[in-house]
Design a protein around this motif. Sequence first.
Motif, PDB file in Angstrom:
ATOM      1  N   THR A 177       0.845  -1.187   0.000  1.00 12.67           N
ATOM      2  CA  THR A 177       0.000   0.000   0.000  1.00 12.67           C
ATOM      3  C   THR A 177       0.877   1.233   0.000  1.00 12.67           C
ATOM      4  OG1 THR A 177      -1.690  -1.178   1.232  1.00 12.67           O
ATOM      5  CG2 THR A 177      -1.852   1.212   1.191  1.00 12.67           C
ATOM      6  N   THR A 178       0.626   2.143  -0.965  1.00 15.55           N
ATOM      7  CA  THR A 178       1.434   3.335  -1.085  1.00 15.55           C
ATOM      8  C   THR A 178       0.528   4.534  -1.307  1.00 15.55           C
ATOM      9  OG1 THR A 178       3.164   2.009  -2.118  1.00 15.55           O
ATOM     10  CG2 THR A 178       3.360   4.394  -2.304  1.00 15.55           C
ATOM     11  N   ASN A 179       0.591   5.482  -0.367  1.00 15.01           N
ATOM     12  CA  ASN A 179      -0.185   6.719  -0.481  1.00 15.01           C
ATOM     13  C   ASN A 179      -1.660   6.445  -0.765  1.00 15.01           C
ATOM     14  OD1 ASN A 179       2.157   8.262  -0.112  1.00 15.01           O
ATOM     15  ND2 ASN A 179       2.617   8.244  -2.324  1.00 15.01           N
ATOM     16  N   GLY A 180      -2.207   5.455  -0.077  1.00 12.83           N
ATOM     17  CA  GLY A 180      -3.618   5.135  -0.236  1.00 12.83           C
ATOM     18  C   GLY A 180      -3.919   4.238  -1.411  1.00 12.83           C
ATOM     19  N   SER A 181      -2.952   3.969  -2.266  1.00 16.16           N
ATOM     20  CA  SER A 181      -3.154   3.092  -3.410  1.00 16.16           C
ATOM     21  C   SER A 181      -2.577   1.719  -3.118  1.00 16.16           C
ATOM     22  CB  SER A 181      -2.500   3.681  -4.665  1.00 16.16           C
ATOM     23  OG  SER A 181      -1.094   3.819  -4.472  1.00 16.16           O
ATOM     24  N   VAL A 182      -2.984   0.742  -3.900  1.00 14.51           N
ATOM     25  CA  VAL A 182      -2.562  -0.640  -3.689  1.00 14.51           C
ATOM     26  C   VAL A 182      -1.732  -1.088  -4.887  1.00 14.51           C
ATOM     27  CG1 VAL A 182      -3.316  -2.994  -3.259  1.00 14.51           C
ATOM     28  CG2 VAL A 182      -4.643  -1.083  -2.354  1.00 14.51           C
ATOM     29  N   PHE A 183      -0.527  -1.587  -4.608  1.00 15.82           N
ATOM     30  CA  PHE A 183       0.361  -2.064  -5.669  1.00 15.82           C
ATOM     31  C   PHE A 183       0.228  -3.577  -5.791  1.00 15.82           C
ATOM     32  CE2 PHE A 183       4.498  -3.738  -7.039  1.00 15.82           C
ATOM     33  CZ  PHE A 183       4.610  -3.107  -8.267  1.00 15.82           C
ATOM     34  N   MET A 184      -0.134  -4.032  -6.989  1.00 13.59           N
ATOM     35  CA  MET A 184      -0.277  -5.450  -7.275  1.00 13.59           C
ATOM     36  C   MET A 184      -1.129  -6.149  -6.217  1.00 13.59           C
ATOM     37  SD  MET A 184       1.140  -6.009 -10.147  1.00 13.59           S
ATOM     38  CE  MET A 184       1.177  -7.797 -10.138  1.00 13.59           C
ATOM     39  N   PRO A 185      -2.412  -5.902  -6.193  1.00 20.61           N
ATOM     40  CA  PRO A 185      -3.273  -6.497  -5.158  1.00 20.61           C
ATOM     41  C   PRO A 185      -3.265  -8.013  -5.225  1.00 20.61           C
ATOM     42  CG  PRO A 185      -4.581  -5.572  -6.941  1.00 20.61           C
ATOM     43  CD  PRO A 185      -3.178  -5.124  -7.181  1.00 20.61           C
ATOM     44  N   PHE A 186      -3.310  -8.622  -4.046  1.00 26.96           N
ATOM     45  CA  PHE A 186      -3.317 -10.083  -3.945  1.00 26.96           C
ATOM     46  C   PHE A 186      -4.740 -10.616  -3.860  1.00 26.96           C
ATOM     47  CE2 PHE A 186      -2.942 -13.979  -1.262  1.00 26.96           C
ATOM     48  CZ  PHE A 186      -2.268 -14.756  -2.191  1.00 26.96           C
ATOM     49  N   CYS A 237      -0.202  -7.042 -16.946  1.00 27.62           N
ATOM     50  CA  CYS A 237       1.138  -6.514 -17.189  1.00 27.62           C
ATOM     51  C   CYS A 237       1.230  -4.984 -17.118  1.00 27.62           C
ATOM     52  CB  CYS A 237       1.646  -6.980 -18.562  1.00 27.62           C
ATOM     53  SG  CYS A 237       1.775  -8.770 -18.724  1.00 27.62           S
ATOM     54  N   CYS A 238       0.130  -4.300 -17.404  1.00 31.16           N
ATOM     55  CA  CYS A 238       0.196  -2.841 -17.511  1.00 31.16           C
ATOM     56  C   CYS A 238      -0.405  -2.096 -16.325  1.00 31.16           C
ATOM     57  CB  CYS A 238      -0.507  -2.391 -18.797  1.00 31.16           C
ATOM     58  SG  CYS A 238       0.217  -3.074 -20.302  1.00 31.16           S
ATOM     59  N   LEU A 239      -1.315  -2.728 -15.614  1.00 30.94           N
ATOM     60  CA  LEU A 239      -1.971  -2.046 -14.491  1.00 30.94           C
ATOM     61  C   LEU A 239      -1.418  -2.587 -13.182  1.00 30.94           C
ATOM     62  CD1 LEU A 239      -5.671  -2.007 -15.779  1.00 30.94           C
ATOM     63  CD2 LEU A 239      -3.851  -0.326 -16.155  1.00 30.94           C
ATOM     64  N   LYS A 240      -0.635  -1.765 -12.500  1.00 32.29           N
ATOM     65  CA  LYS A 240       0.017  -2.186 -11.260  1.00 32.29           C
ATOM     66  C   LYS A 240      -0.577  -1.526 -10.021  1.00 32.29           C
ATOM     67  CE  LYS A 240       3.128  -4.499 -13.651  1.00 32.29           C
ATOM     68  NZ  LYS A 240       3.199  -5.967 -13.631  1.00 32.29           N
ATOM     69  N   LEU A 241      -0.986  -0.269 -10.153  1.00 29.33           N
ATOM     70  CA  LEU A 241      -1.497   0.483  -9.007  1.00 29.33           C
ATOM     71  C   LEU A 241      -3.013   0.592  -9.070  1.00 29.33           C
ATOM     72  CD1 LEU A 241       1.069   3.418  -8.672  1.00 29.33           C
ATOM     73  CD2 LEU A 241       0.701   1.557  -7.048  1.00 29.33           C
ATOM     74  N   TYR A 242      -3.670   0.334  -7.931  1.00 22.95           N
ATOM     75  CA  TYR A 242      -5.124   0.391  -7.846  1.00 22.95           C
ATOM     76  C   TYR A 242      -5.520   1.284  -6.675  1.00 22.95           C
ATOM     77  CZ  TYR A 242      -5.135  -3.528 -11.097  1.00 22.95           C
ATOM     78  OH  TYR A 242      -4.941  -4.331 -12.197  1.00 22.95           O
ATOM     79  N   ARG A 243      -6.532   2.108  -6.895  1.00 24.19           N
ATOM     80  CA  ARG A 243      -6.971   3.013  -5.832  1.00 24.19           C
ATOM     81  C   ARG A 243      -7.722   2.268  -4.732  1.00 24.19           C
ATOM     82  NH1 ARG A 243      -9.894   4.591 -10.301  1.00 24.19           N
ATOM     83  NH2 ARG A 243      -8.501   6.379 -10.494  1.00 24.19           N
ATOM     84  N   LYS A 258     -11.437   0.070 -14.133  1.00 27.20           N
ATOM     85  CA  LYS A 258     -11.711   1.401 -13.581  1.00 27.20           C
ATOM     86  C   LYS A 258     -11.098   1.612 -12.197  1.00 27.20           C
ATOM     87  CE  LYS A 258     -16.174   1.337 -14.006  1.00 27.20           C
ATOM     88  NZ  LYS A 258     -17.586   1.767 -13.967  1.00 27.20           N
ATOM     89  N   LEU A 259     -10.663   0.539 -11.555  1.00 29.02           N
ATOM     90  CA  LEU A 259     -10.035   0.678 -10.237  1.00 29.02           C
ATOM     91  C   LEU A 259      -8.578   1.101 -10.332  1.00 29.02           C
ATOM     92  CD1 LEU A 259     -11.389  -2.542  -8.456  1.00 29.02           C
ATOM     93  CD2 LEU A 259     -12.424  -0.267  -8.557  1.00 29.02           C
ATOM     94  N   ALA A 260      -7.970   0.998 -11.511  1.00 31.55           N
ATOM     95  CA  ALA A 260      -6.552   1.290 -11.678  1.00 31.55           C
ATOM     96  C   ALA A 260      -6.293   2.793 -11.683  1.00 31.55           C
ATOM     97  CB  ALA A 260      -6.032   0.665 -12.959  1.00 31.55           C
ATOM     98  N   ILE A 261      -5.121   3.157 -11.211  1.00 31.06           N
ATOM     99  CA  ILE A 261      -4.720   4.562 -11.188  1.00 31.06           C
ATOM    100  C   ILE A 261      -4.045   4.959 -12.499  1.00 31.06           C
ATOM    101  CG2 ILE A 261      -3.177   6.222 -10.034  1.00 31.06           C
ATOM    102  CD1 ILE A 261      -3.688   4.759  -7.450  1.00 31.06           C
TER     103      ILE A 261
END
Length: 276
Positions: free
Chosen positions: A3-12, A167-173, A189-192
């Motif tokens: 979790t970075t600055n409220g966003s989620v990197f590579m959600p599990f 492969c292209c969407l890594k960060l999710y709000r 639509k969840l991706a940043i």
Amino acid sequence: MLTTNGSVFMPFIMTLVGIPGLEPVQCWIGIPFCAMYIIAVIGNSLILSIIKSEKSLHKPMYIFLAMLGGTDIALSTCILPKMLGIFWFNLPEIYFEACLLQMMLIHSFQAIESGVLLAMALDRYVAICYPLRHVTIFSQQLMSRIGIGVILRAVILIAPSIVLIRCCLKLYRTTIISHSYCEHMALVKLAIEDIRVNKIYGLFVAFAILGFDIIFITLSYVQIFITVFQLPQKEARIKAFNTCIAHICVFLQFYLLAFFSFFTHRIEAYINFVIR
């Protein structure tokens, strides 16, 4: 999952809401969904067993019907068990990879079902407009090629959309999906990051499959109706219409629901504004 600055990197793990706004009554909503699922599975299974056991039904029209029934069972099984798990057992979590798999299966089976409906329309077109050539044209070899082609088309067109997400969407709000199952736009639509490529490819796939199939189904039935109206006997016209009415009802039901789901995710903000 980081979790970075409220966003989620590579959600599990993702969380499926179910039906937004109706969470308190979802346990009751699950009852008709379960009933429809059981009826669909039993009904389609009966159709498959009857067509398999009765040799006189081993004809293109009934083979396509069996393909449609099998696809319908597979599609509903991809959606309903997880949906009922959300409604009845409060199990909204789903692994991200499982979400992608469900998404691919759902959209692939939808594409296959659309392809089978197109094949059914072409079968009726040949049977009514060229009845003497029907057996020759719709041979066993052609039937096999149609089945393989419909499956390959679905997989080839749907797979890249999954790869683009992976492969292209890594960060999710957020990891919360406001839906009962994993759908392409609901997840994208969840991706940043910039999702224009995903949107464009999603539109391309939709029109390459649904648009193409609807155009040719419409052309087939326009030609069928022209041929039927030219028949000299009233009984022959009624018989020809009766063979097509059930198909037309299935076409309308499938494509109206498909387009409603497709456009709802793309004009959701406008719909919410109108409701409010």
